[in-house]
Design an enzyme around this catalytic site. Sequence first.
Site, short mmCIF file in Angstrom:
data_model
loop_
_atom_site.label_atom_id
_atom_site.label_comp_id
_atom_site.label_asym_id
_atom_site.label_seq_id
_atom_site.Cartn_x
_atom_site.Cartn_y
_atom_site.Cartn_z
N ARG A 200 0.82 -1.22 0.00
CA ARG A 200 0.00 0.00 0.00
C ARG A 200 0.85 1.27 0.00
O ARG A 200 0.40 2.33 -0.40
CB ARG A 200 -0.98 0.01 1.19
CG ARG A 200 -1.93 1.20 1.15
CD ARG A 200 -3.08 1.09 2.13
NE ARG A 200 -2.67 0.69 3.45
CZ ARG A 200 -2.04 1.48 4.33
NH1 ARG A 200 -1.78 2.75 4.03
NH2 ARG A 200 -1.69 1.03 5.51
N TYR B 268 -13.57 12.82 -18.72
CA TYR B 268 -14.02 11.46 -18.44
C TYR B 268 -15.15 11.53 -17.40
O TYR B 268 -15.06 12.31 -16.44
CB TYR B 268 -12.82 10.67 -17.90
CG TYR B 268 -13.12 9.21 -17.66
CD1 TYR B 268 -13.26 8.33 -18.72
CD2 TYR B 268 -13.27 8.72 -16.37
CE1 TYR B 268 -13.53 7.00 -18.50
CE2 TYR B 268 -13.54 7.39 -16.15
CZ TYR B 268 -13.67 6.54 -17.22
OH TYR B 268 -13.94 5.21 -17.00
N ASP C 145 -4.94 14.97 -17.87
CA ASP C 145 -5.20 13.55 -18.11
C ASP C 145 -4.69 13.27 -19.52
O ASP C 145 -5.25 13.75 -20.51
CB ASP C 145 -6.71 13.28 -17.98
CG ASP C 145 -7.06 11.80 -18.18
OD1 ASP C 145 -6.30 11.11 -18.90
OD2 ASP C 145 -8.08 11.36 -17.63
N LYS D 191 -5.51 1.73 -20.37
CA LYS D 191 -5.72 1.94 -21.80
C LYS D 191 -4.40 1.71 -22.54
O LYS D 191 -3.91 0.61 -22.57
CB LYS D 191 -6.30 3.33 -22.02
CG LYS D 191 -7.41 3.73 -21.02
CD LYS D 191 -8.68 2.92 -21.16
CE LYS D 191 -9.68 3.14 -20.03
NZ LYS D 191 -10.01 4.51 -19.69
C1 LIG Z 1 -10.65 5.15 -18.59
C2 LIG Z 1 -10.30 6.55 -18.32
C3 LIG Z 1 -10.17 7.03 -17.00
C4 LIG Z 1 -10.42 6.15 -15.80
O1 LIG Z 1 -9.50 5.13 -15.74
P1 LIG Z 1 -9.76 3.73 -14.97
O2 LIG Z 1 -8.49 3.01 -15.21
O3 LIG Z 1 -10.96 3.10 -15.59
O4 LIG Z 1 -10.00 4.08 -13.55
C5 LIG Z 1 -9.79 8.34 -16.84
N1 LIG Z 1 -9.57 9.16 -17.88
C6 LIG Z 1 -9.71 8.75 -19.15
C7 LIG Z 1 -9.45 9.69 -20.26
C8 LIG Z 1 -10.08 7.43 -19.42
O5 LIG Z 1 -10.23 7.02 -20.68
#
Ligand SMILES: *Cc1c(COP(=O)(O)O)cnc(C)c1O
Length: 378
Positions: free
Chosen positions: A45, A99, A171, A196
Amino acid sequence: MTAFDTRLVHAGEQRLLDGTIPPVVRSTVNRVAPDAAYEDIRYPRLSNLPNQTTVADKLADLEGAEAGLVTASGMAAISAALFAVLAPGDHLLMQSVTYGATHVLACDFLRPWGVEVDLVSGVDSGSWRRAVRPNTKAIYVETISNPLLRVTDLEAVVAFAREHGLVSLADHTFATPVLVPGARIGIDLVLHSATKYLNGHSDVCAGAVLGSAARIHDVKARLQLLGGSLDPEAAWLLHRGVKTLGLRFRAQCANAMRIATYLHERGVTVHYPGLPSHPDHAVARRLFGARFGGMVAVELSDAAAAERFMNTLAFVFPGPSLGGLESSATRPAATSHAKLGPAGRAEQGIADGLVRLSIGIEDADDLIADLGQALDRL
Ligand SMILES: *Cc1c(COP(=O)(O)O)cnc(C)c1O
């Protein structure tokens, strides 16, 4: 500087047990020396086990950042970063189109906690200037927004944040450091859903935060309390996946460019920053150079047409999420942006017939033939 693809393979490597590939170190109970400080305690953690730090260091290097942290999901990265930067009484400028879960986090958790949140445009810096106040602490954007693939001018965000003494957060999930290293151009905290493109194989849920050592120290302290550390096994898989990011992502960008061009020439309304018809094409060219990402959005006449289209595709998998080797398609009105409701979607310009494609590494001609036959049948 050593080239990106070499750093993808070699940056951050710890060469545990002298192998090219590290073992998975799972132990939750680890020996503590008599004179050890709290920081010396090894515990999952605390995000200080070798599988966690190896991949975090690699990602930091790729984004041009001093330090990195990997997390249990993209949302763990985003929430830990926001809770580390903000305190009650602070004001946050946040891009209105983000998102879905990020939007809900800001509006339903940060606001009741006492943070004032103003939703601003990602592409109109005038909206930032009009909204900034003496207590503004941070500006939060997405480099490439979902699902309309608008491109935020990160250089303008950095300049604005420096002028007003704000922390900049981006992001960078859809862009990846292949398009542009976020920290190198001056973003303070670069965020990823590593679920992703960074992992890239549709089999790990993870996130990452990259920034200065001091900022990452703060985010890590928050993450240790919120509890969203990345399991060592998942960290090992992410480490394995990210080494091919350059090969995968460039192939996805090339495929996406060909597909977007094909759809545009067929007369379909298509959103892709690589097309001269996209409103942010000039910004994308300046920021990214010659590649524009692997996401393409197309507008069909209505929800029924979009659903029929997705379900007559042979190679393109009908399912949400993105960034995998395999192409996939989703209808944001029914998935990622369902919770916004019809009014919220209309405000953001997200039509019911919008289909978002995540382009994989299949042969571009096969993908074009597949999309073509599905359009023919509409
Ligand atoms: C999928 C996604 C998130 C969230 O990510 P998780 O791994 O599902 O928690 C945040 N920002 C963007 C642009 C995303 O595509």
